[in-house]
Design a protein around this motif. Structure first.
Motif, PDB file in Angstrom:
ATOM      1  N   LEU A 198      20.267  23.600  44.025  1.00 47.66           N
ATOM      2  CA  LEU A 198      21.711  23.859  44.084  1.00 47.66           C
ATOM      3  C   LEU A 198      22.520  22.647  44.547  1.00 47.66           C
ATOM      4  CD1 LEU A 198      21.781  27.432  45.647  1.00 47.66           C
ATOM      5  CD2 LEU A 198      22.204  26.787  43.265  1.00 47.66           C
ATOM      6  N   SER A 218      30.283  22.395  42.141  1.00 44.87           N
ATOM      7  CA  SER A 218      31.137  23.455  41.604  1.00 44.87           C
ATOM      8  C   SER A 218      30.369  24.754  41.745  1.00 44.87           C
ATOM      9  CB  SER A 218      31.357  23.227  40.115  1.00 44.87           C
ATOM     10  OG  SER A 218      32.578  22.759  39.811  1.00 44.87           O
ATOM     11  N   PRO A 219      30.698  25.587  42.710  1.00 48.35           N
ATOM     12  CA  PRO A 219      29.908  26.806  42.923  1.00 48.35           C
ATOM     13  C   PRO A 219      30.175  27.893  41.882  1.00 48.35           C
ATOM     14  CG  PRO A 219      31.639  26.660  44.553  1.00 48.35           C
ATOM     15  CD  PRO A 219      31.720  25.407  43.728  1.00 48.35           C
ATOM     16  N   GLU A 276      24.737  30.246  52.164  1.00 47.10           N
ATOM     17  CA  GLU A 276      25.427  28.982  52.427  1.00 47.10           C
ATOM     18  C   GLU A 276      24.915  27.848  51.541  1.00 47.10           C
ATOM     19  OE1 GLU A 276      21.887  29.092  55.058  1.00 47.10           O
ATOM     20  OE2 GLU A 276      23.544  30.501  54.850  1.00 47.10           O
ATOM     21  N   GLU A 277      23.777  28.036  50.892  1.00 43.44           N
ATOM     22  CA  GLU A 277      23.260  27.023  49.967  1.00 43.44           C
ATOM     23  C   GLU A 277      24.227  26.778  48.805  1.00 43.44           C
ATOM     24  OE1 GLU A 277      19.746  28.864  52.057  1.00 43.44           O
ATOM     25  OE2 GLU A 277      21.539  29.632  51.073  1.00 43.44           O
ATOM     26  N   PHE A 278      25.012  27.789  48.455  1.00 39.56           N
ATOM     27  CA  PHE A 278      26.000  27.620  47.388  1.00 39.56           C
ATOM     28  C   PHE A 278      27.106  26.647  47.790  1.00 39.56           C
ATOM     29  CE2 PHE A 278      24.280  31.901  46.425  1.00 39.56           C
ATOM     30  CZ  PHE A 278      23.745  31.603  45.188  1.00 39.56           C
ATOM     31  N   ASP A 279      27.335  26.486  49.091  1.00 36.09           N
ATOM     32  CA  ASP A 279      28.367  25.572  49.570  1.00 36.09           C
ATOM     33  C   ASP A 279      28.022  24.112  49.279  1.00 36.09           C
ATOM     34  OD1 ASP A 279      29.770  27.771  50.523  1.00 36.09           O
ATOM     35  OD2 ASP A 279      28.865  27.630  52.524  1.00 36.09           O
ATOM     36  N   TYR A 330      31.634  33.877  40.307  1.00 35.80           N
ATOM     37  CA  TYR A 330      30.459  34.683  39.987  1.00 35.80           C
ATOM     38  C   TYR A 330      30.665  35.405  38.670  1.00 35.80           C
ATOM     39  CZ  TYR A 330      26.862  38.274  40.340  1.00 35.80           C
ATOM     40  OH  TYR A 330      25.794  39.076  40.094  1.00 35.80           O
ATOM     41  N   ILE A 370      32.528  31.306  45.707  1.00 32.22           N
ATOM     42  CA  ILE A 370      31.789  31.053  44.469  1.00 32.22           C
ATOM     43  C   ILE A 370      32.477  31.788  43.324  1.00 32.22           C
ATOM     44  CG2 ILE A 370      29.547  30.679  45.589  1.00 32.22           C
ATOM     45  CD1 ILE A 370      28.665  33.439  44.652  1.00 32.22           C
ATOM     46  N   ASP A 372      26.710  21.611  39.272  1.00 32.07           N
ATOM     47  CA  ASP A 372      27.987  22.092  38.747  1.00 32.07           C
ATOM     48  C   ASP A 372      27.959  23.590  38.482  1.00 32.07           C
ATOM     49  OD1 ASP A 372      29.418  19.636  38.685  1.00 32.07           O
ATOM     50  OD2 ASP A 372      28.202  19.053  36.969  1.00 32.07           O
ATOM     51  N   VAL A 386      28.260  30.606  39.548  1.00 29.53           N
ATOM     52  CA  VAL A 386      27.000  31.329  39.478  1.00 29.53           C
ATOM     53  C   VAL A 386      27.027  32.289  38.299  1.00 29.53           C
ATOM     54  CG1 VAL A 386      25.459  32.942  40.677  1.00 29.53           C
ATOM     55  CG2 VAL A 386      26.705  31.199  41.986  1.00 29.53           C
ATOM     56  N   MET A 435      26.949  23.043  46.440  1.00 28.81           N
ATOM     57  CA  MET A 435      27.153  22.789  45.020  1.00 28.81           C
ATOM     58  C   MET A 435      28.437  21.998  44.794  1.00 28.81           C
ATOM     59  SD  MET A 435      26.072  26.490  43.415  1.00 28.81           S
ATOM     60  CE  MET A 435      26.277  25.942  41.713  1.00 28.81           C
TER      61      MET A 435
END
Length: 98
Positions: free
Chosen positions: A48, A75-76, A68-71, A93, A91, A52, A78, A73
């Motif tokens: 991640l 460009s979050p 918090e791993e998405f933070d 989504y 994110i 992008d 998903v 990225m």
């Protein structure tokens, strides 16, 4: 792995110019024999970092625990094909297949 939906997804992303980094806690060694031009990460968090976007095509518990791993990225974004990721603020989504 031979019937995995990840294979055509990755191939289509690559055909459209995407650089693909993949992670699967079980199937990565097998994936390496089926897919060319893919970078393999050591963890979901590593995959991640600076991404992008992410497409989730497996439902391992490890992926459901991501937050918090998405933070990390770039460009979050998903795209969740397995109803695995919890929607949350911060994110973009999109769920598929349900």
């Amino acid at each position: 792995m031979r019937n995995s939906q990840a294979i055509p997804v990755i191939q289509q992303l690559q055909a459209r110019g995407a650089s693909v980094t993949a992670y699967d806690p079980v199937a990565m060694e097998t994936a390496k024999t089926h897919l060319d031009g893919v970078t393999y990460a050591d963890s979901a968090a590593d995959a991640l970092a600076d991404a992008d976007g992410v497409v989730v095509v497996t439902d391992w518990d490890e992926f459901a625990a991501l937050d918090e791993e998405f933070d990390a990225m770039a460009s979050p974004v998903v795209v969740d094909g397995r109803q695995t990721i919890e929607r949350r603020d911060g994110i973009t989504y999109e769920g598929l297949t349900w």
